[in-house]
Design an enzyme around this catalytic site. Sequence first.
Site, PDB file in Angstrom:
ATOM      1  N   SER A  32      32.362  -6.237  62.683  1.00 27.03           N
ATOM      2  CA  SER A  32      31.459  -7.393  62.768  1.00 27.03           C
ATOM      3  C   SER A  32      31.574  -7.965  64.174  1.00 27.03           C
ATOM      4  O   SER A  32      32.513  -7.645  64.914  1.00 27.03           O
ATOM      5  CB  SER A  32      31.919  -8.432  61.734  1.00 27.03           C
ATOM      6  OG  SER A  32      31.387  -9.709  62.013  1.00 27.03           O
TER       7      SER A  32
ATOM      8  N   TYR B 193      37.056 -14.212  56.752  1.00 24.65           N
ATOM      9  CA  TYR B 193      36.226 -13.068  57.141  1.00 24.65           C
ATOM     10  C   TYR B 193      36.611 -12.606  58.550  1.00 24.65           C
ATOM     11  O   TYR B 193      36.765 -11.406  58.806  1.00 24.65           O
ATOM     12  CB  TYR B 193      34.759 -13.504  57.084  1.00 24.65           C
ATOM     13  CG  TYR B 193      33.737 -12.421  57.329  1.00 24.65           C
ATOM     14  CD1 TYR B 193      33.315 -11.589  56.288  1.00 24.65           C
ATOM     15  CD2 TYR B 193      33.161 -12.235  58.584  1.00 24.65           C
ATOM     16  CE1 TYR B 193      32.358 -10.611  56.502  1.00 24.65           C
ATOM     17  CE2 TYR B 193      32.206 -11.260  58.804  1.00 24.65           C
ATOM     18  CZ  TYR B 193      31.802 -10.447  57.766  1.00 24.65           C
ATOM     19  OH  TYR B 193      30.852  -9.474  57.988  1.00 24.65           O
TER      20      TYR B 193
HETATM   21  N1  LIG Z   1      24.601  -8.577  57.012  1.00 23.98           N
HETATM   22  C1  LIG Z   1      25.110  -8.749  58.204  1.00 23.98           C
HETATM   23  O1  LIG Z   1      24.500  -9.370  59.104  1.00 23.98           O
HETATM   24  C2  LIG Z   1      26.480  -8.196  58.531  1.00 23.98           C
HETATM   25  C3  LIG Z   1      26.983  -8.391  59.813  1.00 23.98           C
HETATM   26  C4  LIG Z   1      28.221  -7.862  60.143  1.00 23.98           C
HETATM   27  C5  LIG Z   1      28.939  -7.137  59.210  1.00 23.98           C
HETATM   28  N2  LIG Z   1      28.432  -6.973  57.967  1.00 23.98           N
HETATM   29  C6  LIG Z   1      29.256  -6.199  57.038  1.00 23.98           C
HETATM   30  O2  LIG Z   1      28.473  -5.145  56.504  1.00 23.98           O
HETATM   31  C7  LIG Z   1      28.958  -4.794  55.199  1.00 23.98           C
HETATM   32  C8  LIG Z   1      27.782  -4.822  54.233  1.00 23.98           C
HETATM   33  O3  LIG Z   1      27.282  -6.145  54.181  1.00 23.98           O
HETATM   34  P1  LIG Z   1      25.828  -6.493  53.640  1.00 23.98           P
HETATM   35  O4  LIG Z   1      25.291  -7.513  54.552  1.00 23.98           O
HETATM   36  O5  LIG Z   1      25.067  -5.255  53.374  1.00 23.98           O
HETATM   37  O6  LIG Z   1      26.222  -7.228  52.264  1.00 23.98           O
HETATM   38  P2  LIG Z   1      25.566  -7.160  50.814  1.00 23.98           P
HETATM   39  O7  LIG Z   1      24.099  -7.002  50.922  1.00 23.98           O
HETATM   40  O8  LIG Z   1      26.115  -8.328  50.086  1.00 23.98           O
HETATM   41  O9  LIG Z   1      26.141  -5.810  50.207  1.00 23.98           O
HETATM   42  C9  LIG Z   1      27.487  -5.706  49.854  1.00 23.98           C
HETATM   43  C10 LIG Z   1      27.700  -4.466  49.023  1.00 23.98           C
HETATM   44  O10 LIG Z   1      29.083  -4.418  48.621  1.00 23.98           O
HETATM   45  C11 LIG Z   1      29.152  -4.237  47.204  1.00 23.98           C
HETATM   46  N3  LIG Z   1      30.363  -4.854  46.649  1.00 23.98           N
HETATM   47  C12 LIG Z   1      30.698  -6.177  46.686  1.00 23.98           C
HETATM   48  N4  LIG Z   1      31.831  -6.380  45.998  1.00 23.98           N
HETATM   49  C13 LIG Z   1      32.227  -5.163  45.528  1.00 23.98           C
HETATM   50  C14 LIG Z   1      33.313  -4.723  44.728  1.00 23.98           C
HETATM   51  N5  LIG Z   1      34.257  -5.572  44.268  1.00 23.98           N
HETATM   52  N6  LIG Z   1      33.398  -3.402  44.408  1.00 23.98           N
HETATM   53  C15 LIG Z   1      32.460  -2.524  44.853  1.00 23.98           C
HETATM   54  N7  LIG Z   1      31.416  -2.888  45.620  1.00 23.98           N
HETATM   55  C16 LIG Z   1      31.291  -4.187  45.945  1.00 23.98           C
HETATM   56  C17 LIG Z   1      27.871  -4.913  46.706  1.00 23.98           C
HETATM   57  O11 LIG Z   1      27.464  -4.459  45.425  1.00 23.98           O
HETATM   58  P3  LIG Z   1      27.934  -5.147  44.053  1.00 23.98           P
HETATM   59  O12 LIG Z   1      27.893  -6.631  44.240  1.00 23.98           O
HETATM   60  O13 LIG Z   1      26.967  -4.602  43.080  1.00 23.98           O
HETATM   61  O14 LIG Z   1      29.323  -4.624  43.824  1.00 23.98           O
HETATM   62  C18 LIG Z   1      26.867  -4.458  47.753  1.00 23.98           C
HETATM   63  O15 LIG Z   1      26.395  -3.160  47.459  1.00 23.98           O
HETATM   64  C19 LIG Z   1      30.061  -5.821  54.893  1.00 23.98           C
HETATM   65  O16 LIG Z   1      31.304  -5.266  55.223  1.00 23.98           O
HETATM   66  C20 LIG Z   1      29.749  -6.958  55.831  1.00 23.98           C
HETATM   67  O17 LIG Z   1      30.896  -7.701  56.137  1.00 23.98           O
HETATM   68  C21 LIG Z   1      27.233  -7.481  57.592  1.00 23.98           C
END
Ligand SMILES: NC(=O)c1ccc[n+]([C@@H]2O[C@H](COP(=O)([O-])OP(=O)(O)OC[C@H]3O[C@@H](n4cnc5c(N)ncnc54)[C@H](OP(=O)(O)O)[C@@H]3O)[C@@H](O)[C@H]2O)c1
Length: 258
Positions: free
Chosen positions: A150, A163
């Site tokens: 991130s 985080y």
């Molecule tokens: N969005 C951004 O701008 C951004 C920026 C920097 C980094 N990131 C990183 O990118 C990654 C993905 O983020 P995102 O934005 O795509 O978030 P998201 O849309 O909330 O997706 C998160 C995914 O993780 C799964 N998950 C959550 N808890 C879980 C558990 N206990 N067991 C198994 N799966 C689980 C969720 O599915 P379920 O809830 O169905 O389990 C979902 O598929 C994360 O590591 C985040 O920190 C995101």
Amino acid sequence: MTAHFTPAGFRLDGKHVLVTGAGRGLGRAIALSAAAFGASVTAVARTAGQLEETARAAAALDGECVPLAWDLTGAEAVPGLLEAVAAQGPVDGVVHAAGVQHRVDAVDVEPADFRRVMTLNLEVPYFLSAAIAREQMARGAAGSHVFIASLNSTIGRPTCSPYVASKTGILGVTRAFSTEWSPHGIRANAIGPGFYRTALTEDLLTTEAGMSAVMGRIPMNRLGQPSELGGAAVYLLSAASAYVSGQVLNVDGGWLAA
Ligand SMILES: NC(=O)c1ccc[n+]([C@@H]2O[C@H](COP(=O)([O-])OP(=O)(O)OC[C@H]3O[C@@H](n4cnc5c(N)ncnc54)[C@H](OP(=O)(O)O)[C@@H]3O)[C@@H](O)[C@H]2O)c1
């Protein structure tokens, strides 16, 4: 190996790639790109319906994606997950996109919330990759492990200190695993996404203050599209990055350079 790099170097045919967090958001986009480049993908998250949507989208791209609903509750969840994944064959690559955010002032963070963030963002990728690497070493096989970092791996934005701790930690893990595993042909790298509109950022990006704080820092003057992470993921999973390990590739519209 040819004397020059060829387009085939980007292909993932014959590779089994495990993508956590593949039910939606960035993980889904990465899973789809890997499948489109020929990987056989196992998509992991808790919500079966979302995983099935990912698998349907992969099929529409002529890609192969097997949904596997699994709750990544901590290191204890890893052996069972890998047993279930083994039905798809040994794992060649893994992308750890399951993650969670918790937005609150540092002085108000509860220990249980701190642990929840650290467990999913740091402990699970650590032990899942370690178990996969152990098996790859036993087979004498190469591997590519891709962690999701991130902006908060490099800077410390306000109101998300657990985080920040987890994402800073994952960069250290990337480097440590790279150093230990590179002699075995197993690479560890990270992708550092900037800001993308997903379930994880929705609360921040729907407020005017949040949106203007974010947009004011992005030189490209726009949020990222999840599909824009696909190239970085395919690159790090493929032979195109055969000599790249221990790195973080920030895909952030220029934020960290500004
Ligand atoms: N969005 C951004 O701008 C951004 C920026 C920097 C980094 N990131 C990183 O990118 C990654 C993905 O983020 P995102 O934005 O795509 O978030 P998201 O849309 O909330 O997706 C998160 C995914 O993780 C799964 N998950 C959550 N808890 C879980 C558990 N206990 N067991 C198994 N799966 C689980 C969720 O599915 P379920 O809830 O169905 O389990 C979902 O598929 C994360 O590591 C985040 O920190 C995101």
